[in-house]
Design a protein around this motif. Structure first.
Motif, mmCIF file in Angstrom:
data_model
loop_
_atom_site.group_PDB
_atom_site.id
_atom_site.type_symbol
_atom_site.label_atom_id
_atom_site.label_comp_id
_atom_site.label_asym_id
_atom_site.label_seq_id
_atom_site.Cartn_x
_atom_site.Cartn_y
_atom_site.Cartn_z
ATOM 1 N N ASN A 169 -4.192 -15.858 -0.579
ATOM 2 C CA ASN A 169 -2.845 -15.831 -0.017
ATOM 3 C C ASN A 169 -2.161 -14.486 -0.229
ATOM 4 O O ASN A 169 -1.374 -14.040 0.606
ATOM 5 N N ALA A 170 -2.436 -13.853 -1.356
ATOM 6 C CA ALA A 170 -1.818 -12.564 -1.668
ATOM 7 C C ALA A 170 -2.308 -11.499 -0.693
ATOM 8 O O ALA A 170 -3.483 -11.475 -0.312
ATOM 9 N N ARG A 171 -1.392 -10.624 -0.286
ATOM 10 C CA ARG A 171 -1.719 -9.564 0.669
ATOM 11 C C ARG A 171 -1.277 -8.214 0.129
ATOM 12 O O ARG A 171 -0.327 -8.130 -0.640
ATOM 13 N N LEU A 172 -1.950 -7.166 0.589
ATOM 14 C CA LEU A 172 -1.556 -5.800 0.247
ATOM 15 C C LEU A 172 -1.013 -5.134 1.507
ATOM 16 O O LEU A 172 -1.676 -5.133 2.549
ATOM 17 N N GLY A 173 0.178 -4.568 1.407
ATOM 18 C CA GLY A 173 0.818 -3.966 2.567
ATOM 19 C C GLY A 173 0.276 -2.587 2.895
ATOM 20 O O GLY A 173 -0.439 -1.954 2.111
ATOM 21 N N ASN A 174 0.622 -2.122 4.069
ATOM 22 C CA ASN A 174 0.241 -0.784 4.530
ATOM 23 C C ASN A 174 1.293 0.195 4.012
ATOM 24 O O ASN A 174 2.246 0.538 4.704
ATOM 25 N N ARG A 175 1.094 0.650 2.770
ATOM 26 C CA ARG A 175 2.110 1.441 2.079
ATOM 27 C C ARG A 175 1.533 2.788 1.639
ATOM 28 O O ARG A 175 0.446 2.858 1.061
ATOM 29 N N THR A 176 2.283 3.850 1.875
ATOM 30 C CA THR A 176 1.817 5.199 1.537
ATOM 31 C C THR A 176 1.644 5.378 0.029
ATOM 32 O O THR A 176 0.875 6.237 -0.410
ATOM 33 N N VAL A 177 2.321 4.571 -0.759
ATOM 34 C CA VAL A 177 2.228 4.707 -2.208
ATOM 35 C C VAL A 177 0.807 4.441 -2.708
ATOM 36 O O VAL A 177 0.386 4.997 -3.731
ATOM 37 N N PHE A 178 0.035 3.631 -1.989
ATOM 38 C CA PHE A 178 -1.351 3.406 -2.372
ATOM 39 C C PHE A 178 -2.147 4.706 -2.290
ATOM 40 O O PHE A 178 -2.896 5.061 -3.207
ATOM 41 N N ALA A 179 -1.991 5.424 -1.179
ATOM 42 C CA ALA A 179 -2.721 6.672 -0.984
ATOM 43 C C ALA A 179 -2.284 7.739 -1.979
ATOM 44 O O ALA A 179 -3.120 8.471 -2.533
ATOM 45 N N SER A 180 -0.990 7.832 -2.235
ATOM 46 C CA SER A 180 -0.507 8.857 -3.154
ATOM 47 C C SER A 180 -0.982 8.592 -4.579
ATOM 48 O O SER A 180 -1.342 9.524 -5.312
ATOM 49 N N ALA A 181 -1.004 7.332 -4.977
ATOM 50 C CA ALA A 181 -1.504 6.993 -6.312
ATOM 51 C C ALA A 181 -2.992 7.317 -6.432
ATOM 52 O O ALA A 181 -3.436 7.874 -7.445
#
Length: 213
Positions: A169-181
């Motif tokens: 059920n849990a989802r991961l959003g399309n967020r730039t913070v993932f790439a920067s981290a």
């Protein structure tokens, strides 16, 4: 000690496998308090590049993870060896090839399949699910890079549910913070612990641990 082996696999490129693998490893190490190893069997070596950045950021002895590489059938042997001394082994596999993915899936307790909410990704996912089924390894889908408030996301969630695939059920959003981290050798739970992305990872880990025991 015999740890859990989790293989992140998806035949379609661009699904966010490496980002998911890195975040699983960091979060599981913190959540479990057990040693965690990451195994890169993707010839592109993106997980290894992230780990090198992590060594530079934290120090070679302070990454909190152990890193190994393997190829072909050596992946199964290496994964099982690491599982004897680690609570979790996270394997990152290459897209578009059964040769390297098959041994990693065979060795796994669970296959974690990231999928973006698009029809093309759903079509491609069937290949990965079939490969896991042939190896008698249970597969869990994770909706990844989910755009906010997109009508297609809801439609695809329904399509995935209708497919019968086992999906968290849990989802991961399309967020730039993932790439920067990732660029800093970190996970969002370390780099931006109060962010929405970090909350999403925490929810994913909680659900995943509950599912895999």
């Amino acid at each position: 000690m015999s740890g859990r082996i989790l293989t992140v696999a998806q035949q379609k490129g661009g699904s966010g496998k490496t980002t998911l693998a890195a975040h699983l490893a960091v979060a599981l190490a913190k959540q479990s308090g057990e040693p965690v190893a990451i195994l890169d069997v993707d010839p592109q070596g993106s997980l290894g590049t992230w780990y090198e950045a992590r060594e530079e950021a934290h120090g070679e002895d302070e990454t909190g993870l152990e890193f190994r590489t393997a190829s072909g059938w050596g992946a199964r042997r290496e994964a099982r060896s690491l599982a004897r001394s680690h609570g979790y082994v996270i394997i990152d596999t290459p897209p578009k090839t059964d040769t390297d993915a098959k041994p990693a899936i065979d060795a796994a307790d669970f296959v974690i399949v990231p999928i973006q909410p698009t029809p093309v990704d759903l079509w491609a996912t069937s290949q990965t699910i079939d490969l896991a089924a042939r190896e008698d390894t249970p597969a869990l889908l994770v909706l990844n890079r989910v755009p906010p408030r997109a009508l297609l996301t809801g439609e695809m969630a329904e399509a995935i549910a209708e497919s019968g695939y086992d999906t968290l059920n849990a989802r991961l959003g399309n967020r730039t913070v993932f790439a920067s981290a990732m660029g800093r050798g970190c996970a969002v739970t370390e780099d931006a612990p109060s962010s929405k992305a970090a909350q999403e990872v925490a929810s994913l880990i909680e659900e995943l641990v509950d599912r895999i025991g």
